[in-house]
Design an enzyme around this catalytic site. Structure first.
Site, PDB file in Angstrom:
ATOM      1  N   SER A  50       4.377  -2.864  -8.236  1.00 17.15           N
ATOM      2  CA  SER A  50       4.480  -1.519  -8.806  1.00 17.15           C
ATOM      3  C   SER A  50       5.514  -0.629  -8.132  1.00 17.15           C
ATOM      4  O   SER A  50       5.723   0.511  -8.567  1.00 17.15           O
ATOM      5  CB  SER A  50       3.112  -0.817  -8.779  1.00 17.15           C
ATOM      6  OG  SER A  50       2.389  -1.132  -9.948  1.00 17.15           O
ATOM      7  N   LYS A  53       7.987   0.918 -10.453  1.00  9.66           N
ATOM      8  CA  LYS A  53       7.837   2.213 -11.127  1.00  9.66           C
ATOM      9  C   LYS A  53       8.685   3.307 -10.482  1.00  9.66           C
ATOM     10  O   LYS A  53       8.899   4.365 -11.089  1.00  9.66           O
ATOM     11  CB  LYS A  53       6.363   2.607 -11.172  1.00  9.66           C
ATOM     12  CG  LYS A  53       5.518   1.624 -11.999  1.00  9.66           C
ATOM     13  CD  LYS A  53       4.060   2.038 -12.056  1.00  9.66           C
ATOM     14  CE  LYS A  53       3.243   1.111 -12.945  1.00  9.66           C
ATOM     15  NZ  LYS A  53       2.741  -0.089 -12.255  1.00  9.66           N
ATOM     16  N   SER A 110      -0.284   4.533 -10.931  1.00 11.01           N
ATOM     17  CA  SER A 110       0.356   3.245 -11.164  1.00 11.01           C
ATOM     18  C   SER A 110      -0.111   2.588 -12.458  1.00 11.01           C
ATOM     19  O   SER A 110      -0.243   1.363 -12.537  1.00 11.01           O
ATOM     20  CB  SER A 110       0.103   2.297  -9.977  1.00 11.01           C
ATOM     21  OG  SER A 110       1.122   1.329  -9.896  1.00 11.01           O
ATOM     22  N   LYS A 212       5.515   5.319  -2.968  1.00 12.15           N
ATOM     23  CA  LYS A 212       4.828   4.466  -3.929  1.00 12.15           C
ATOM     24  C   LYS A 212       4.292   3.200  -3.262  1.00 12.15           C
ATOM     25  O   LYS A 212       4.873   2.697  -2.310  1.00 12.15           O
ATOM     26  CB  LYS A 212       5.811   4.080  -5.042  1.00 12.15           C
ATOM     27  CG  LYS A 212       5.211   3.321  -6.203  1.00 12.15           C
ATOM     28  CD  LYS A 212       4.424   4.229  -7.115  1.00 12.15           C
ATOM     29  CE  LYS A 212       3.688   3.430  -8.202  1.00 12.15           C
ATOM     30  NZ  LYS A 212       2.511   2.695  -7.680  1.00 12.15           N
TER      31      LYS A 212
END
Length: 332
Positions: A50, A53, A110, A212
């Site tokens: 993720s 992202k 997420s 993140k």
């Protein structure tokens, strides 16, 4: 006398250096000038999970700045978006949320379905948006990165490196300071639902202010995290750890040591581009599924959630990996 003083300083720095035994790729750097404080296997190919992202948000930010879309442009739930596995928001097909809210949801929670919603809203289609992601990666000098989806779910054609993720993090910080608050949000509201971040360091590490996390079985637990103390900002990239607790602990340790050595490293550190290239490396990303999640399930078309429960919650900052309890060799 001078030689003895130099050796003393060297020994002191060695004591502050991160524990490297059996470590996965990691990198700590100052984002404004790109000075690297510590790097280990920065060019090893890895599945971003993720962390993908971050690029999804970067491309969306450019579209917002260029006037292609607006913060209140509806991001609509399509069948294609809803088909993505968890973590997901799970709104009904045909409903929508504002694009800016959608970007917040993909960074904080997420959500994989929302990542597709952002891609389709900005790019017109998921495929066209992925093209934009790869164009942006090329423009940023992410020479060892390729994207095949906007969320980071398993795909053999989607890979990156710690060095390239550092380049992306630096671009987000420098080019889009107006969106910095999105990366430090501990929760985001969608209707009556309050969604909490997976980035535990925002709650436990002194000065943490973004970015993140990411996980799939083949990548292990990844994180890009930024922190600011006394006006000094550092970013750590950590890939492939066996749990959220170990991932958070290693990132915290790297940042802590970076702040302790800030003066000397800012004078003598190298740049992201100046890091030595490996003489050779594997031509495919590492696959950690057997270690992290056990043998691959026999059922076909089964995909694990992008984020698993926090099996090892980090309630207080941890800066010494040596103090961590022994972990079982696999998480089931």
């Amino acid at each position: 006398m001078l030689r003895r003083a130099f050796l003393g300083l060297f020994a002191a720095f060695a004591l502050l250096a991160p524990t490297a035994a059996n470590a996965s790729p990691a990198l700590v750097f100052e984002p404004y000038n790109g000075t690297v404080f510590y790097a280990e296997d920065p060019d090893t190919l890895w599945f971003p999970a993720s962390l993908t992202k971050m690029m999804t948000a970067y491309v969306a930010f450019h579209a917002l700045r260029n006037g292609e879309v607006k913060p209140d442009t509806p991001a609509i739930v399509t069948k294609n978006a809803l088909a993505e596995p968890p973590t997901k928001l799970g709104l009904p097909v045909g409903t929508s949320i504002p694009l800016e809210t959608a970007i917040r949801v993909i960074i904080v929670k997420s959500a994989n379905d929302v990542a597709v919603m952002v891609a389709e809203t900005v790019g017109g289609s998921e495929e066209a948006f992925i093209d934009r992601m790869n164009e942006a990666a090329k423009r940023l000098g992410m020479t060892s990165t390729q994207f095949a989806n906007p969320h980071g779910l398993p795909n053999e054609q989607q890979y990156t490196t710690a060095r390239d993720l550092a380049r992306l993090a630096r671009a987000l910080i420098i080019e889009f300071p107006e969106y910095a608050d999105i990366f430090k949000m501990k929760s985001v509201a969608v209707g009556k639902r309050q969604l909490r971040t997976h980035n535990g360091l925002l709650r436990t590490f002194n000065g943490a202010d973004g970015m993140k996390t990411g996980f799939i079985c083949d990548s292990g637990f990844n994180i890009v995290v930024s922190a600011t103390r006394d006006g000094r900002k550092l970013v750590a990239v950590v890939l492939g750890e066996p749990s959220t607790r170990v991932r958070n602990a290693r990132a915290a340790q790297l940042l802590e040591n970076g702040f302790k050595r800030y003066f000397w490293k800012s004078l003598f550190g190298t740049s992201l581009n100046g890091l030595a290239q490996p003489a050779d490396r594997a031509d495919k990303p590492a696959h950690l599924r057997a270690v992290i999640c056990g043998p691959r399930p026999k059922r076909k078309k089964t995909r694990r959630s992008d984020v698993t429960p926090d099996l090892f919650r980090l309630e207080t900052p941890v800066t010494e990996l040596a103090d961590l309890p022994a972990l079982s060799p696999a998480i089931n």
